[in-house]
Scaffold this motif. Structure first.
Motif, PDB file in Angstrom:
ATOM      1  N   TRP A   1      36.541 -19.215 -15.056  1.00  0.00           N
ATOM      2  CA  TRP A   1      35.774 -17.889 -15.504  1.00  0.00           C
ATOM      3  C   TRP A   1      35.898 -17.966 -16.832  1.00  0.00           C
ATOM      4  O   TRP A   1      36.796 -18.327 -17.533  1.00  0.00           O
ATOM      5  N   PRO A   2      34.703 -17.350 -17.310  1.00  0.00           N
ATOM      6  CA  PRO A   2      34.291 -17.263 -18.812  1.00  0.00           C
ATOM      7  C   PRO A   2      35.562 -16.411 -19.463  1.00  0.00           C
ATOM      8  O   PRO A   2      35.917 -15.650 -19.162  1.00  0.00           O
ATOM      9  N   SER A   3      35.586 -16.668 -20.764  1.00  0.00           N
ATOM     10  CA  SER A   3      36.628 -16.039 -21.561  1.00  0.00           C
ATOM     11  C   SER A   3      35.894 -14.662 -22.021  1.00  0.00           C
ATOM     12  O   SER A   3      35.033 -14.510 -22.744  1.00  0.00           O
ATOM     13  N   TYR A   4      36.335 -13.693 -20.955  1.00  0.00           N
ATOM     14  CA  TYR A   4      35.594 -12.321 -21.101  1.00  0.00           C
ATOM     15  C   TYR A   4      36.594 -11.426 -22.093  1.00  0.00           C
ATOM     16  O   TYR A   4      37.664 -11.226 -22.006  1.00  0.00           O
TER      17      TYR A   4
ATOM     18  N   PRO B   1      29.908 -11.417 -16.741  1.00  0.00           N
ATOM     19  CA  PRO B   1      29.316 -12.738 -17.444  1.00  0.00           C
ATOM     20  C   PRO B   1      28.458 -13.537 -16.481  1.00  0.00           C
ATOM     21  O   PRO B   1      28.508 -13.556 -15.212  1.00  0.00           O
TER      22      PRO B   1
END
Length: 403
Positions: free
Chosen positions: A372-375, A381
């Motif tokens: 999971w992207p660093s949101y 995202p």
């Protein structure tokens, strides 16, 4: 509330009526309202899904769902009243989101839903400026003059000043009620209600709403994608001993979050229950309770899921920094390991459910389902194409009618 005269009120929607409705003398008999209902916070045996649409020779059609019973329509509704966003989200999934004329907290949910629309090519949504319908009045329903009320009459009866006569008046003089709210957490109706209240999964209820709009093909196409997503999760789900413990909560005040169950029945956990999660609080905290940092440390979750974290007003960076700077919270495993993730809405509707199944899979099991992207802020995202759980373009096409 000023009583509206049913005799002089408009009746242009006599073509949409209850047939064999439980409101006439079954489930709702004897209820006179008088209570107050608190709004949702970010904050069955489940019935089998079967076709419930019947069509007559005069082209009218009926759809059956608890608690309304059988509801008959002569035409597909155009304008749509809603209260909760699981039903507004169903209209959205069928390409009817902009036909919604009322909903709970429209400014909040317009901003949140539009964090997902950038990933759906050709899909637009504008809920800004709608009537905020949580504490709805009869006068406003007459003014809106909607073709259908996607709202549970049982939940409306819990509001002050509403009774069964009011519910029947609106159905007769304006348009039917069609919604089921207590399936959210399999809440029991009050003892004043007679008969059985049936519970539905999110997608079972969506199928029935799709039947109201004669959109069965769109439902079937989206349900097939949902089935594929669930199959992907089930195929690679780790054994129970390898699953992280989870706390799901609202962290607008990071020092005193509200926490919610992740494994109980109902569509509020439609994005977490498929993972057979380990609730860090087990049965020790009632869903919706507020806890302090000592209680959170005692639960010591491996992962913290922040509801509303995708909303533009949420500051995920601040939440992480606040917890890390707290002498107690800094000892929590999820804080130490940087596993505090943004989520969307519990009253999610089918499209957000697809996205939230994908994001939850990656947040819980990055080694299996992709990172999971660093949101911190912004829309949902971008996910690499080969790591997506579903085709965004295909979903957008179905929503806009290209099945």
């Amino acid at each position: 509330m000023t009583e509206h005269d049913p005799i002089t009120s408009p009746t242009r929607r006599d073509y949409m009526t209850y047939g064999g409705s439980v409101l006439a003398g079954g489930l709702l008999a004897g209820c006179t309202g008088g209570g107050s209902e608190s709004g949702p916070t970010e904050t069955s045996a489940e019935t089998s899904s079967e076709t419930t649409t019947t069509t007559t020779d005069d082209d009218s059609y009926s759809v059956t769902m608890s608690p309304m019973g059988e509801v008959t329509f002569d035409d597909v509704p155009e304008t749509i009243f809603t209260r909760l966003t699981h039903l507004a989200g169903m209209a959205f999934a069928l390409g009817r989101g902009n036909d919604v004329n009322a909903m709970h907290a429209p400014a909040y949910y317009d901003a949140l839903w539009n964090q997902f629309t950038p990933r759906l090519p050709g899909v637009d949504l504008d809920w800004s400026g709608l009537y905020s319908s949580w504490n709805v009045s009869k006068e406003k329903l007459y003014a809106l003059d909607s073709d259908v009320h996607l709202a549970d009459p049982v939940s409306v009866l819990a509001l002050d000043d509403w009774n069964t006569a009011d519910i029947d008046e609106i159905a007769e003089n304006i348009s039917p009620w069609f919604g089921n709210t207590l399936s959210s957490a399999h809440t029991q109706p009050t003892e004043a209600y007679e008969g059985d209240y049936e519970y539905y999964t999110l997608w079972e209820q969506f199928e029935k709403v799709a039947q109201v709009f004669r959109a069965g093909e769109q439902y079937e196409a989206l349900a097939a994608i949902h089935d594929d997503v669930l199959a992907r999760i089930e195929a690679d789900l780790p054994s129970e001993g390898e699953r992280p413990s989870i706390v799901m909560g609202g962290f607008s005040d990071p020092s005193a979050p509200y926490v919610y169950n992740v494994d109980t029945p109902g569509f509020l956990t439609a994005h977490t229950r498929p993972f057979e999660p380990v609730d860090a609080f087990d049965d020790g905290v009632t869903s919706g309770s507020r806890v302090d940092m000592e209680a959170l440390l005692e639960a010591d979750p491996d992962v913290i899921l922040v509801f509303g974290g995708l909303h533009p007003t949420y500051d995920m960076a601040n939440i992480r920094e606040t917890l890390a700077a707290d002498s107690v919270a800094s000892e929590i495993s999820a804080v130490q390991n940087g596993r505090i993730y943004a989520q969307g809405a519990r009253y999610q509707g089918p499209i957000l459910n697809l996205f939230q199944l994908e994001m939850t899979a990656k947040q819980l099991y990055p080694d299996i389902f992709g990172t999971w992207p660093s949101y911190t802020k912004g829309p949902y995202p971008e996910i690499p194409a080969d790591e997506r759980f579903f085709d965004r373009g295909r979903v957008a096409d179905i929503m806009t009618g290209d099945v």
